[in-house]
Design a protein around this motif. Structure first.
Motif, PDB file in Angstrom:
ATOM      1  N   HIS A   2       0.820  -1.207   0.000  1.00 25.00           N
ATOM      2  CA  HIS A   2       0.000   0.000   0.000  1.00 25.00           C
ATOM      3  C   HIS A   2       0.858   1.262   0.000  1.00 25.00           C
ATOM      4  CE1 HIS A   2      -3.604  -2.342   0.464  1.00 25.00           C
ATOM      5  NE2 HIS A   2      -3.111  -2.935   1.543  1.00 25.00           N
ATOM      6  N   SER A   3       2.135   1.073   0.282  1.00 26.66           N
ATOM      7  CA  SER A   3       3.068   2.206   0.229  1.00 26.66           C
ATOM      8  C   SER A   3       4.452   1.636   0.011  1.00 26.66           C
ATOM      9  CB  SER A   3       3.017   3.022   1.528  1.00 26.66           C
ATOM     10  OG  SER A   3       3.560   2.281   2.610  1.00 26.66           O
ATOM     11  N   SER A   4       5.420   2.515  -0.129  1.00 23.89           N
ATOM     12  CA  SER A   4       6.782   2.059  -0.428  1.00 23.89           C
ATOM     13  C   SER A   4       7.413   1.305   0.726  1.00 23.89           C
ATOM     14  CB  SER A   4       7.665   3.264  -0.792  1.00 23.89           C
ATOM     15  OG  SER A   4       7.707   4.187   0.297  1.00 23.89           O
ATOM     16  N   GLN A   5       6.842   1.439   1.936  1.00 25.47           N
ATOM     17  CA  GLN A   5       7.457   0.790   3.083  1.00 25.47           C
ATOM     18  C   GLN A   5       6.519  -0.182   3.792  1.00 25.47           C
ATOM     19  OE1 GLN A   5      10.657   1.082   3.830  1.00 25.47           O
ATOM     20  NE2 GLN A   5      10.958   2.547   2.165  1.00 25.47           N
ATOM     21  N   GLN A   6       5.285  -0.361   3.260  1.00 24.98           N
ATOM     22  CA  GLN A   6       4.331  -1.264   3.889  1.00 24.98           C
ATOM     23  C   GLN A   6       4.008  -2.399   2.935  1.00 24.98           C
ATOM     24  OE1 GLN A   6       0.952   1.054   5.105  1.00 24.98           O
ATOM     25  NE2 GLN A   6       2.002   1.965   6.854  1.00 24.98           N
ATOM     26  N   PHE A   7       4.434  -3.592   3.327  1.00 26.73           N
ATOM     27  CA  PHE A   7       4.233  -4.758   2.487  1.00 26.73           C
ATOM     28  C   PHE A   7       3.390  -5.772   3.243  1.00 26.73           C
ATOM     29  CE2 PHE A   7       8.361  -2.907   1.434  1.00 26.73           C
ATOM     30  CZ  PHE A   7       8.156  -2.629   0.090  1.00 26.73           C
ATOM     31  N   ILE A   8       2.438  -6.343   2.539  1.00 24.41           N
ATOM     32  CA  ILE A   8       1.572  -7.359   3.130  1.00 24.41           C
ATOM     33  C   ILE A   8       1.874  -8.682   2.445  1.00 24.41           C
ATOM     34  CG2 ILE A   8      -0.802  -8.076   3.548  1.00 24.41           C
ATOM     35  CD1 ILE A   8      -1.601  -5.130   3.404  1.00 24.41           C
ATOM     36  N   ILE A   9       2.269  -9.663   3.228  1.00 23.74           N
ATOM     37  CA  ILE A   9       2.606 -10.979   2.682  1.00 23.74           C
ATOM     38  C   ILE A   9       1.743 -12.022   3.378  1.00 23.74           C
ATOM     39  CG2 ILE A   9       4.409 -12.701   2.366  1.00 23.74           C
ATOM     40  CD1 ILE A   9       6.454 -10.532   2.420  1.00 23.74           C
ATOM     41  N   TYR A  10       1.128 -12.838   2.577  1.00 29.31           N
ATOM     42  CA  TYR A  10       0.385 -13.983   3.108  1.00 29.31           C
ATOM     43  C   TYR A  10       1.036 -15.245   2.552  1.00 29.31           C
ATOM     44  CZ  TYR A  10      -3.015 -17.727   3.269  1.00 29.31           C
ATOM     45  OH  TYR A  10      -3.607 -18.946   3.453  1.00 29.31           O
ATOM     46  N   VAL A  11       1.392 -16.170   3.440  1.00 34.22           N
ATOM     47  CA  VAL A  11       2.018 -17.423   3.026  1.00 34.22           C
ATOM     48  C   VAL A  11       1.360 -18.564   3.784  1.00 34.22           C
ATOM     49  CG1 VAL A  11       4.139 -18.747   2.830  1.00 34.22           C
ATOM     50  CG2 VAL A  11       4.221 -16.259   2.624  1.00 34.22           C
ATOM     51  N   ASN A  12       0.912 -19.552   3.068  1.00 31.74           N
ATOM     52  CA  ASN A  12       0.377 -20.771   3.670  1.00 31.74           C
ATOM     53  C   ASN A  12       1.504 -21.795   3.724  1.00 31.74           C
ATOM     54  OD1 ASN A  12      -1.087 -22.931   4.580  1.00 31.74           O
ATOM     55  ND2 ASN A  12      -2.362 -23.137   2.748  1.00 31.74           N
ATOM     56  N   THR A  13       2.234 -21.803   4.821  1.00 32.31           N
ATOM     57  CA  THR A  13       3.430 -22.658   4.920  1.00 32.31           C
ATOM     58  C   THR A  13       3.076 -24.140   4.878  1.00 32.31           C
ATOM     59  OG1 THR A  13       3.301 -22.465   7.340  1.00 32.31           O
ATOM     60  CG2 THR A  13       4.743 -20.926   6.189  1.00 32.31           C
ATOM     61  N   THR A  14       1.865 -24.489   5.316  1.00 37.40           N
ATOM     62  CA  THR A  14       1.490 -25.909   5.316  1.00 37.40           C
ATOM     63  C   THR A  14       1.296 -26.443   3.898  1.00 37.40           C
ATOM     64  OG1 THR A  14      -0.852 -25.318   5.547  1.00 37.40           O
ATOM     65  CG2 THR A  14       0.393 -25.683   7.571  1.00 37.40           C
ATOM     66  N   ALA A  15       1.086 -25.534   2.939  1.00 39.25           N
ATOM     67  CA  ALA A  15       0.869 -25.971   1.553  1.00 39.25           C
ATOM     68  C   ALA A  15       2.165 -26.074   0.765  1.00 39.25           C
ATOM     69  CB  ALA A  15      -0.079 -24.997   0.851  1.00 39.25           C
ATOM     70  N   ILE A  16       3.280 -25.698   1.370  1.00 37.62           N
ATOM     71  CA  ILE A  16       4.554 -25.695   0.646  1.00 37.62           C
ATOM     72  C   ILE A  16       5.216 -27.061   0.732  1.00 37.62           C
ATOM     73  CG2 ILE A  16       6.860 -24.673   0.510  1.00 37.62           C
ATOM     74  CD1 ILE A  16       5.727 -22.107   1.658  1.00 37.62           C
ATOM     75  N   MET A  17       5.644 -27.573  -0.409  1.00 33.34           N
ATOM     76  CA  MET A  17       6.494 -28.749  -0.436  1.00 33.34           C
ATOM     77  C   MET A  17       7.932 -28.242  -0.585  1.00 33.34           C
ATOM     78  SD  MET A  17       6.831 -31.902  -3.122  1.00 33.34           S
ATOM     79  CE  MET A  17       8.082 -31.003  -4.022  1.00 33.34           C
ATOM     80  N   TRP A  18       8.673 -28.309   0.503  1.00 39.06           N
ATOM     81  CA  TRP A  18      10.006 -27.713   0.521  1.00 39.06           C
ATOM     82  C   TRP A  18      10.994 -28.539  -0.288  1.00 39.06           C
ATOM     83  CZ3 TRP A  18      10.205 -22.977   2.400  1.00 39.06           C
ATOM     84  CH2 TRP A  18       9.256 -22.575   3.331  1.00 39.06           C
TER      85      TRP A  18
END
Length: 782
Positions: free
Chosen positions: A417-433
């Protein structure tokens, strides 16, 4: 692009009665061809005439392109001179946001800085503070990787290695880079690379069967795994990275189904596409590719596109297609706003509007910069002051199956929403590492320091590499990975784990603790013994033993001994100002009374013996006047000393927080150490005089000579107090008080038993000796 223009031309809500046209130039990923193409567009003819446009109509509304930043840069510099709007659908290089250099450049993909910032935030949110970075030898990759390195370092992370992969790489360099990755303790490696540059390094790593590395890919190649070789699929399986936003484009599927050479005979791409799709060649086509020129299969136009439709188009990953679609619509909406302008209310001088049939490049540029609309998917599109759109990206997890096919799973997204505000959503349970990890892997140089420990950086290594050192006593670390320990307030101390400050233990010699109880018991016991001796002497006061050596002085001595025992109780318990003032004064006065009485007894023995000689001048001193005078004078001097001490520098109670760690010692501050030692010195003088006189008088004949008993008592007194001095000076806190009480009890008990136990023995156990005849007879026999 063609689909979007056709859709706009059919939409009566946008540019009614106006038809958009287009020209397409293929730059073939060549910067030279890109410049050539843009000059053709600007001049309106293949013969380049700089600064002239040889085609008046229709007007040039904008340039859509390019995909690679290397081609967009020279185009943007040229178009910026004339203020022709350029909207790129794939160039994310942050340098292009500089409006001083590229005033007419806009784009529908996020600035590359957005990806760097988001990658940094995601890496640190996962707790990865120790990562490696591989990047290609290109401005785009170099700038992105440098930004990521800077942000990770700024946010407290560290870079294990920062290695460039040259575009022309030798086998020796490949091995060197592979060794660097394998030897690094970093589990996470960020790949800011062009896939073709990375493949040789990955092949080398595959030969060494590298495992347990997590690969984080940039948008440059995460969605283009078709070039992966079989050897490196196992390594890259599970890679995560960011990709441009995926979206549906309604109607595009049907549009592509309707592609046919017969319905679009003038479309230069359709026939080429048909040859590539069905591996055939059109008869009498000289521009077919060299591979297809030798093909024996002739294209007829009757081929069925439905059979290969799904293989040709990946409708699940419309990303670049979507940014291109939005770029066309941005120009269309800008033209529409220009067309709908009301004269007098326009954005230009005096409210003027631009003419849709003859507008200037800078006029349409103004409208494109200010365009703001919603796509059919509900996404908002507008451009900020740098010409960048609202940033949005998907986080993908790459899974390469055993048959070589690949799938992508969207496991998160990022926006800003701005140069210094980042929104990250990560579903770690769905990741196959990748690397065989089933849970969120860790990538740190040093394991986290627990509470109560602090980080101590290793010399010559990054800040993320440290040893954990337990906090010093009196200091705590109430959070993990503390860089410094916190000192507890003065009244507090660290607990055993150094995790929190607890109130210091207040300590003094109390009646409840074993040592205080024992000393109290001894003081009371000796006091009772003294009282019993006094009772015995009062009961047998008319006997010769009691009368010998001045009965009244003996009573006074017993009373002073009793007070000595009792004054030791003033030293036990929590010190108060009054008790501090009284205890040393009481000790000094009663002990001076005790020693004065002993000194008086010694004088009595000496005077009694000397006065019996004929013509002795000491006969006039025989009587009670001399001993009382000795007691009064000697005791009065001590009283004066104590009064002077209490007036000038009295003792007081204090809380000593420095003597012993973790404890507050409640003690008496003597006020004046000189006065304290002066009192002890005066007692030492009285004791010394008594010892010397008693020693020389020990063998004087008498009916009951006390001199030898006084000598023993003074020897006990001297040994106790000479031992007291070093012990007192080397102890602190309640031990110091206990030492003084012990000295008082021992010296007093020594005097009591040495002087009065022989008399009590005769009085109670040998009454036959307690007669005048026996004493006189003993004297005569002597």
């Amino acid at each position: 692009m063609v689909f979007a223009i056709n859709e706009i031309n059919q939409n009566m809500d946008i540019l009614p009665n106006i038809t958009l046209g287009f020209s397409i130039f293929d730059s073939c990923y060549s910067e030279i061809k890109a410049i050539q193409g843009i000059m053709w567009i600007l001049t309106g003819r293949k013969l380049l005439v700089p600064n002239f446009r040889c085609q008046a109509h229709p007007g040039l509304a904008g340039i859509i392109g390019e995909l690679p930043a290397a081609s967009s840069l020279p185009i943007a510099r040229i178009l910026g001179l004339y203020r022709y709007p350029q909207i790129s659908y794939g160039s994310a290089l942050s340098l292009l946001s500089d409006k001083m250099q590229f005033p007419s450049f806009l784009r529908t993909v996020p600035n590359s800085l957005f990806e760097s910032y988001v990658l940094c935030k995601m890496i640190l949110d996962f707790g990865w503070t120790w990562v490696g970075i591989l990047y290609s030898e290109d401005d785009f990759y170099r700038l992105g990787s440098l930004t990521l390195q800077k942000e990770i370092t700024r946010m407290g992370g560290c870079i294990a290695f920062f290695q460039v992969i040259p575009s022309k790489i030798s086998s020796q360099k490949i091995l060197q880079i592979a060794q660097l990755v394998m030897k690094s303790t970093a589990s996470v490696v960020v790949l800011y690379t062009f896939m073709l540059d990375l493949i040789p390094v990955m092949e080398e790593l595959a030969l060494h069967n590298l495992k347990h590395k997590v690969w984080i890919a940039s948008t440059a190649w995460i969605i283009s795994p078709d070039t992966y070789k079989k050897q490196i699929r196992a390594i890259l399986n599970g890679t995560i990275g960011f990709a441009l936003q995926r979206a549906e484009i309604p109607g595009l599927k049907q549009f592509l189904r309707n592609i046919h050479p017969f319905t679009s005979p003038d479309d230069i791409f359709v026939q080429y596409f048909w040859e590539q799709a069905f591996v055939c060649r059109w008869p009498d086509q000289s521009n077919s590719s060299q591979i297809l020129m030798d093909s024996s299969v002739i294209c007829t136009g009757n081929e069925n596109l439905e059979n290969i439709y799904l293989k040709l188009f990946d409708f699940d990953n419309l990303r670049i297609s979507y940014t291109t679609y939005n770029a066309v619509y941005a120009v269309a909406h800008a033209l529409h706003n220009l067309f709908m302008c009301t004269p007098g209310r326009g954005p230009f001088a005096d409210g003027a509007c631009a003419n849709i049939s003859a507008f200037q490049p800078w006029q349409i540029l103004h409208y494109i910069k200010n365009v703001h609309f919603s796509t059919k998917n509900g996404d908002e599109l507008f451009f900020d002051a740098s010409g960048d759109p609202p940033p949005f990206a998907d986080l993908l997890n790459l899974n390469i199956l055993s048959d070589g096919t690949n799938t992508y799973h969207v496991v998160g997204n990022a926006s800003s929403h701005s140069s210094q505000q980042f929104i990250i959503y990560v579903n770690t349970t769905a990741i196959m590492w990748s690397g065989g990890f089933t849970e969120l892997p860790t990538s740190v140089c040093s394991q986290s320091c627990q509470k109560g420990w602090r980080k101590m950086p290793r010399k010559g290594e990054p800040l993320c590499c440290f040893d954990c050192v337990v906090c010093s006593r009196g200091m705590i670390a109430n959070q993990t990975d503390a860089t410094n320990c916190i000192s507890c307030p003065e009244e507090y101390w660290s607990d055993a784990a150094h995790e929190k400050c607890v109130p210091k233990i207040t300590e003094f010699l109390s009646y409840e603790e074993p040592l205080g109880t024992a000393l109290t018991a001894f003081a009371i016991l000796f006091s009772l013994v003294t009282v019993s001796v006094i009772g015995t002497f009062l009961h047998f006061r008319e006997t010769p033993i009691v009368k010998a050596n001045n009965r009244e002085i003996s009573y006074l001595l017993l009373l002073s001994l009793l007070m000595c025992f009792l004054c030791s109780l003033l030293f036990i318990g929590q010190p108060q100002t009054l008790s501090c003032m009284l205890r040393q004064a009481a000790f000094g006065i009663v002990f001076s009374l005790c020693l004065s009485s002993i000194l008086a007894k010694t004088f009595i023995v000496i005077i009694a013996f000397r006065a019996t000689k004929p013509g002795s001048s000491l006969k006039r001193w025989v009587g009670s006047r001399v001993p009382y005078s000795v007691v009064t004078i000697c005791s009065s001097l001590q009283v004066l000393i104590c009064m002077f001490w209490m007036v000038t520098s009295p003792s007081f109670s204090e809380w000593n927080k420095e003597v012993e760690e973790g404890k507050i010692i409640i003690q008496c501050n003597e006020g004046s150490a000189v006065s304290f030692w002066f009192i002890l010195g005066y007692l030492g003088i009285l004791g010394s005089i008594s010892l010397i006189l008693a020693f020389f008088a020990r063998k004087l004949p008498d009916s009951f000579n006390e001199a030898k008993f006084i000598t023993f008592s003074m020897l006990v007194f001297a040994s106790v107090w000479l031992s007291f001095i070093p012990a007192y000076l080397t102890t602190k806190g309640k031990a110091m008080v206990a030492v003084e009480i012990f000295a008082i009890l021992c010296s007093t008990a020594g005097i009591l038993f040495c002087i009065f136990s022989p008399k009590c023995y005769i009085i109670l156990l040998k009454p036959e000796r307690n007669t005048r005849q026996y004493l006189m007879g003993k004297d005569n026999s002597t």
